[in-house]
Design a protein around this motif. Structure first.
Motif, short mmCIF file in Angstrom:
data_model
loop_
_atom_site.label_atom_id
_atom_site.label_comp_id
_atom_site.label_asym_id
_atom_site.label_seq_id
_atom_site.Cartn_x
_atom_site.Cartn_y
_atom_site.Cartn_z
N THR A 42 0.84 -1.19 0.00
CA THR A 42 0.00 0.00 0.00
C THR A 42 0.87 1.25 0.00
OG1 THR A 42 -1.86 1.16 1.03
CG2 THR A 42 -0.27 0.18 2.52
N GLY A 43 0.27 2.37 -0.26
CA GLY A 43 1.02 3.62 -0.27
C GLY A 43 0.24 4.71 0.40
N LEU A 44 0.94 5.70 0.92
CA LEU A 44 0.25 6.79 1.58
C LEU A 44 0.76 8.11 1.02
CD1 LEU A 44 2.27 8.19 4.09
CD2 LEU A 44 2.22 5.74 4.57
N VAL A 72 5.77 5.45 1.24
CA VAL A 72 5.44 6.87 1.40
C VAL A 72 5.57 7.50 0.02
CG1 VAL A 72 6.06 9.05 2.47
CG2 VAL A 72 6.35 6.92 3.76
N ALA A 73 4.45 7.94 -0.50
CA ALA A 73 4.44 8.46 -1.87
C ALA A 73 4.92 9.91 -1.88
CB ALA A 73 3.05 8.31 -2.48
N ASP A 74 6.17 10.10 -1.49
CA ASP A 74 6.66 11.48 -1.41
C ASP A 74 6.95 12.07 -2.79
OD1 ASP A 74 8.92 9.87 -1.70
OD2 ASP A 74 10.11 10.93 -0.20
N VAL A 104 -1.42 -8.28 -2.68
CA VAL A 104 -2.74 -7.63 -2.64
C VAL A 104 -2.58 -6.16 -2.28
CG1 VAL A 104 -3.22 -8.36 -0.22
CG2 VAL A 104 -5.10 -7.68 -1.72
N VAL A 105 -3.31 -5.33 -3.01
CA VAL A 105 -3.28 -3.89 -2.76
C VAL A 105 -4.68 -3.44 -2.34
CG1 VAL A 105 -2.60 -1.64 -3.73
CG2 VAL A 105 -1.64 -3.75 -4.68
N PRO A 106 -4.90 -3.20 -1.04
CA PRO A 106 -6.23 -2.73 -0.62
C PRO A 106 -6.33 -1.23 -0.91
CG PRO A 106 -4.84 -3.23 1.31
CD PRO A 106 -3.97 -3.35 0.10
N1 TRP Z 1 -1.49 7.22 -4.97
C1 TRP Z 1 -1.72 6.78 -3.62
C2 TRP Z 1 -2.57 7.84 -2.89
O1 TRP Z 1 -2.90 8.84 -3.44
C3 TRP Z 1 -0.45 6.52 -2.88
C4 TRP Z 1 0.33 5.35 -3.43
C5 TRP Z 1 1.58 5.40 -3.97
C6 TRP Z 1 -0.07 3.98 -3.45
N2 TRP Z 1 1.98 4.17 -4.31
C7 TRP Z 1 1.03 3.28 -4.00
C8 TRP Z 1 -1.22 3.29 -3.05
C9 TRP Z 1 0.98 1.88 -4.18
C10 TRP Z 1 -1.25 1.91 -3.22
C11 TRP Z 1 -0.16 1.22 -3.78
O2 TRP Z 1 -2.92 7.66 -1.76
#
Ligand code: TRP
Length: 376
Positions: A81-83, A114-116, A217-219
């Motif tokens: 996942t990403g934030l 961390v989607a910096d 898995v990507v929730p």
């Molecule tokens: N784009 C996502 C958001 O706006 C953040 C994100 C970056 C992300 N990479 C990811 C989410 C990979 C899931 C998987 O919150």
């Protein structure tokens, strides 16, 4: 059937822009339009489904069968996942954190990004600020909620390894400008970088350097579906070169904002953050939480309230009343008019205050554990 894309969904249906907060009126239609599978059939095959799954808040999936199989056969799998570290950590974010912890307890390896780079390009936030928010808001709350350092790879896009960046660069030729325009509408260099980086985020846990091919898995909330679709398409296109499993995804409904519409980080009265004080919680619910109750006590007693749109009730359903029987009783009492809006609000205020008092103590302790997650 004509091809359906990210922006052009035909009359009356929703468009998805992953950089705008969206409000979905009709999830069913959306699933149909985009080919998302209902979660119900796979739910039955999980031993201990999460409350969010049982309540239908996690409503859809793509390719979750691979995850079921890995769980059943006790094979390696990952959750990714990403934030976007752009503001306060609120209950909307907490729903995702709960799923991260659920998968970690199931034995998944976690990749938390961390989607910096994305936030820098798309939200124009300075890098230092992003790092601070990622740690103080997101990471500290994750730890307080139960995230463990073991089997958790927490990373910043801007700091990731050569193999990750090599993969992202090599994805360049696997899409076209037309495809990106088709999915995202207006496209810009900042978006292209953000999109390819996210595709790399989702695929790189399967590189040899990160343990090799495995189900992932990507929730996500439905707003991230354009990225999921593109990633799955690209994973197909590179299958001769990388032996990737097609990444799986689950979709959860968005927690409604306090006022009933969407949550917006620029409006602190549209959400409750995990650092809000008990007084703030009380004011926010009392003054701002959208009520599905009648216009007057007489009317409410006569016709009852509407729990579908009542934000206090929805917060109980999403998070704060895990007991199905108790939730059902509140629903019946509110819909019959026996329970008034003020009474419902008192219940939810008390539950949130209690939760936050405990949580904020845990946050203090969590601060000492931050370094365990920042190894790279
Ligand atoms: N784009 C996502 C958001 O706006 C953040 C994100 C970056 C992300 N990479 C990811 C989410 C990979 C899931 C998987 O919150």
């Amino acid at each position: 059937m004509s091809k359906i894309t990210g922006r052009d969904l035909g009359k009356g249906s929703e468009k998805i822009d992953p950089w705008k907060s969206i409000e979905v009126k009709n999830y069913e239609q959306l699933m149909k339009n985009f080919g998302i599978e209902p979660f119900g059939p796979v739910l039955k095959k999980l031993k201990n489904p999460h409350l969010l799954m049982k309540r239908g808040i996690i409503f859809g999936h793509r390719g979750f069968d691979l995850i079921l199989k890995a769980i059943k056969k006790k094979e390696d799998f990952a959750m990714m996942t990403g934030l976007m570290p752009s503001g306060k950590f609120h209950f909307g974010h907490m729903i995702l954190a709960q799923q991260m912890i659920y998968y970690q307890q199931l034995g998944a390896k976690l990749f938390v990004c961390v989607a910096d780079i994305e936030a820098y390009n798309m939200r124009k936030i300075p890098m230092e600020k992003l790092r601070e928010t990622a740690i103080e808001e997101y990471l500290v709350n994750y730890i307080a909620l139960g995230l463990k350092p073991k089997n958790c790879d927490f990373y910043f896009q801007s700091d990731r390894s050569v193999p990750y960046y090599r993969l992202i660069s090599m994805l360049g030729r696997r899409t076209t400008l037309n495809e990106l325009k088709d999915i995202y509408g207006d496209i810009s260099p900042a978006k292209i970088v953000s999109v390819l980086t996210q595709v790399g985020d989702i695929l790189h846990p399967q590189l040899e350097e990160y343990g090799g091919p495995k189900p992932v898995v990507v929730p996500v909330g439905i707003d991230q579906d354009p990225h999921i679709r593109l990633t799955r398409d690209i994973a197909q296109r590179v299958k001769n070169e990388f032996k990737f499993f097609l990444p799986s995804a689950t979709y959860h409904k968005l927690l409604p904002g306090l006022k009933g519409g969407k949550m917006s980080s620029s409006d602190p009265f549209s959400y409750i953050s995990l650092t809000d004080t008990p007084e703030e919680v009380k004011t926010k619910i009392m003054k701002y939480a959208f009520s599905g109750g009648g216009n007057s006590i007489e009317e409410h007693r006569k016709y009852g309230g509407n729990t579908d749109v009542d934000v206090s009730f929805q917060y109980l359903r999403f998070i704060f009343e895990p007991d199905d029987k108790k939730l059902q009783k509140i629903k019946e009492d509110y819909e019959s008019g026996k329970m008034l809006t003020g009474e419902l609000k008192s219940i939810v205020i008390e539950k949130i205050q209690k939760f936050l008092t405990e949580h904020q103590k845990k946050r203090e302790k969590a601060k000492d554990k931050v370094h365990l997650f920042l190894k790279e």
